[in-house]
Design an enzyme around this catalytic site. Structure first.
Site, PDB file in Angstrom:
ATOM      1  N   HIS A 178       5.229   3.244   8.251  1.00 47.40           N
ATOM      2  CA  HIS A 178       4.085   4.003   8.760  1.00 47.40           C
ATOM      3  C   HIS A 178       4.601   5.321   9.359  1.00 47.40           C
ATOM      4  CE1 HIS A 178       0.080   4.754  10.204  1.00 47.40           C
ATOM      5  NE2 HIS A 178       0.630   5.158  11.342  1.00 47.40           N
ATOM      6  N   GLY A 192       5.471   8.292  -4.240  1.00 47.28           N
ATOM      7  CA  GLY A 192       6.607   7.392  -4.386  1.00 47.28           C
ATOM      8  C   GLY A 192       7.941   7.921  -3.887  1.00 47.28           C
ATOM      9  N   ASN A 238       9.202   7.364  -0.987  1.00 49.62           N
ATOM     10  CA  ASN A 238       9.866   6.238  -0.303  1.00 49.62           C
ATOM     11  C   ASN A 238      10.432   5.232  -1.295  1.00 49.62           C
ATOM     12  OD1 ASN A 238       9.772   6.270   2.785  1.00 49.62           O
ATOM     13  ND2 ASN A 238       7.732   7.001   2.228  1.00 49.62           N
ATOM     14  N   ASN A 282       6.363  -2.698   6.071  1.00 51.46           N
ATOM     15  CA  ASN A 282       5.574  -1.494   5.777  1.00 51.46           C
ATOM     16  C   ASN A 282       6.182  -0.313   6.520  1.00 51.46           C
ATOM     17  OD1 ASN A 282       3.255   0.112   4.956  1.00 51.46           O
ATOM     18  ND2 ASN A 282       2.541  -0.052   7.072  1.00 51.46           N
ATOM     19  N   GLU A 316      11.596   8.489   7.539  1.00 54.79           N
ATOM     20  CA  GLU A 316      11.153   7.445   6.601  1.00 54.79           C
ATOM     21  C   GLU A 316      12.201   7.055   5.575  1.00 54.79           C
ATOM     22  OE1 GLU A 316       7.151   7.792   4.990  1.00 54.79           O
ATOM     23  OE2 GLU A 316       6.663   9.289   6.484  1.00 54.79           O
ATOM     24  N   LEU A 330      -1.770   1.949  -0.139  1.00 57.45           N
ATOM     25  CA  LEU A 330      -2.945   2.262   0.666  1.00 57.45           C
ATOM     26  C   LEU A 330      -4.080   1.241   0.595  1.00 57.45           C
ATOM     27  CD1 LEU A 330      -3.006   6.148   0.156  1.00 57.45           C
ATOM     28  CD2 LEU A 330      -1.952   4.820   1.993  1.00 57.45           C
ATOM     29  N   ASP A 350      -1.102  -2.341  10.743  1.00 65.44           N
ATOM     30  CA  ASP A 350       0.003  -1.745  11.516  1.00 65.44           C
ATOM     31  C   ASP A 350       0.316  -2.535  12.786  1.00 65.44           C
ATOM     32  OD1 ASP A 350       0.246   0.342   9.631  1.00 65.44           O
ATOM     33  OD2 ASP A 350      -1.285   1.514  10.645  1.00 65.44           O
TER      34      ASP A 350
HETATM   35  C1  GAR Z   1       4.380   8.105   3.494  1.00 64.87           C
HETATM   36  O1  GAR Z   1       4.416   9.124   4.457  1.00 64.87           O
HETATM   37  C2  GAR Z   1       4.092   6.764   4.140  1.00 64.87           C
HETATM   38  O2  GAR Z   1       4.690   6.619   5.395  1.00 64.87           O
HETATM   39  C3  GAR Z   1       2.596   6.831   4.264  1.00 64.87           C
HETATM   40  O3  GAR Z   1       2.154   7.409   3.049  1.00 64.87           O
HETATM   41  C4  GAR Z   1       3.178   8.290   2.557  1.00 64.87           C
HETATM   42  C5  GAR Z   1       3.513   7.879   1.137  1.00 64.87           C
HETATM   43  O4  GAR Z   1       4.416   8.777   0.544  1.00 64.87           O
HETATM   44  N1  GAR Z   1       2.026   5.536   4.485  1.00 64.87           N
HETATM   45  C6  GAR Z   1       0.974   5.312   5.254  1.00 64.87           C
HETATM   46  O5  GAR Z   1       0.361   6.194   5.805  1.00 64.87           O
HETATM   47  C7  GAR Z   1       0.573   3.845   5.402  1.00 64.87           C
HETATM   48  N2  GAR Z   1      -0.328   3.669   6.488  1.00 64.87           N
HETATM   49  P1  GAR Z   1       5.275   8.376  -0.730  1.00 64.87           P
HETATM   50  O6  GAR Z   1       4.316   7.824  -1.769  1.00 64.87           O
HETATM   51  O7  GAR Z   1       5.882   9.677  -1.183  1.00 64.87           O
HETATM   52  O8  GAR Z   1       6.304   7.368  -0.316  1.00 64.87           O
END
Ligand code: GAR
Length: 199
Positions: free
Chosen positions: A108, A12, A14, A106, A179, A89, A149
């Site tokens: 990525h 979490g 992001n 989203n 991000e 996910l 995506d």
């Molecule tokens: C992040 O790097 C996000 O971009 C990626 O998962 C991570 C989640 O981190 N998402 C994907 O790969 C989606 N295809 P977080 O839970 O710390 O935000």
């Protein structure tokens, strides 16, 4: 004010970046009203610490069909206008995509169209980038449609790959430099569009 739900599966960070952006006035057109996790995750604690409502709907326990209908119900019951996938996910059910057309974004962790689509998520993306030997990677925020995506790109930011990078060090740099900046920026961009449409 546009009512936003953030969908999460993991740590979490992001979500945290979004909450901090909102609380410091960088998402003036929206408010995060709800956080939904599809599995037990630390993101739920972050939501609680910021005093936001958080719901856990365990996809693996109840199956995709029930998960989909519970998700649609909870979004509807909270009057949600816009959805942000922040490290979510599960594949989003078509019923949600259809109901929130052009209102789901989203993040990525690569420069789409590199290292994206089915099977590319989390650390796997950075492993693939290092394996291929790219010198520049980054992150992309895009609209969500039925193609993984595959929706319209909203913002991208490039990040250097450095000698000696591991998937973990690269993941961290992509988060910090790209991000956590472009996701709140894109959230405001789409929230503002929705706000303007409803005027
Ligand atoms: C992040 O790097 C996000 O971009 C990626 O998962 C991570 C989640 O981190 N998402 C994907 O790969 C989606 N295809 P977080 O839970 O710390 O935000």
């Amino acid at each position: 004010m546009v009512r936003i739900a953030v969908l999460v599966s993991g740590g979490g960070t992001n979500l945290e970046a979004l909450l901090e952006a909102e609380e410091s006035g960088r998402i003036p057109s929206g408010r995060i009203e709800l956080v939904v996790a599809d599995r037990p995750s630390y993101a739920l604690e972050r939501a609680a610490r910021h005093g936001r409502e958080a719901v856990l709907i365990e996809r693996k326990k109840i199956g995709m069909k029930l998960f989909s209908s519970e998700l649609v119900d909870v979004l509807r019951n909270h009057g949600i206008d816009m959805v942000i996938l922040a490290g979510f996910l599960s594949i989003l059910p078509p019923s949600v995509i259809d109901q929130y057309r052009d209102r789901i974004i989203n993040i990525h962790p690569s420069l789409i169209p590199s290292f994206c689509g089915k099977g590319f998520y989390g650390l796997k993306v950075h492993e693939a980038a290092l394996e291929r030997g790219v010198k520049v990677t980054g992150a992309t925020v895009h609209l969500v449609n039925e193609i993984p995506d595959g929706g319209r790109i909203l913002i991208q930011k490039a990040v250097a790959v450095l000698p000696g990078d591991s998937p973990e060090t690269l993941q961290r740099r992509v988060m910090e430099e790209a991000e956590w900046k472009i996701l709140p920026e894109a959230a405001q961009m789409i929230a503002k569009e929705i706000e303007d449409e409803s005027r």
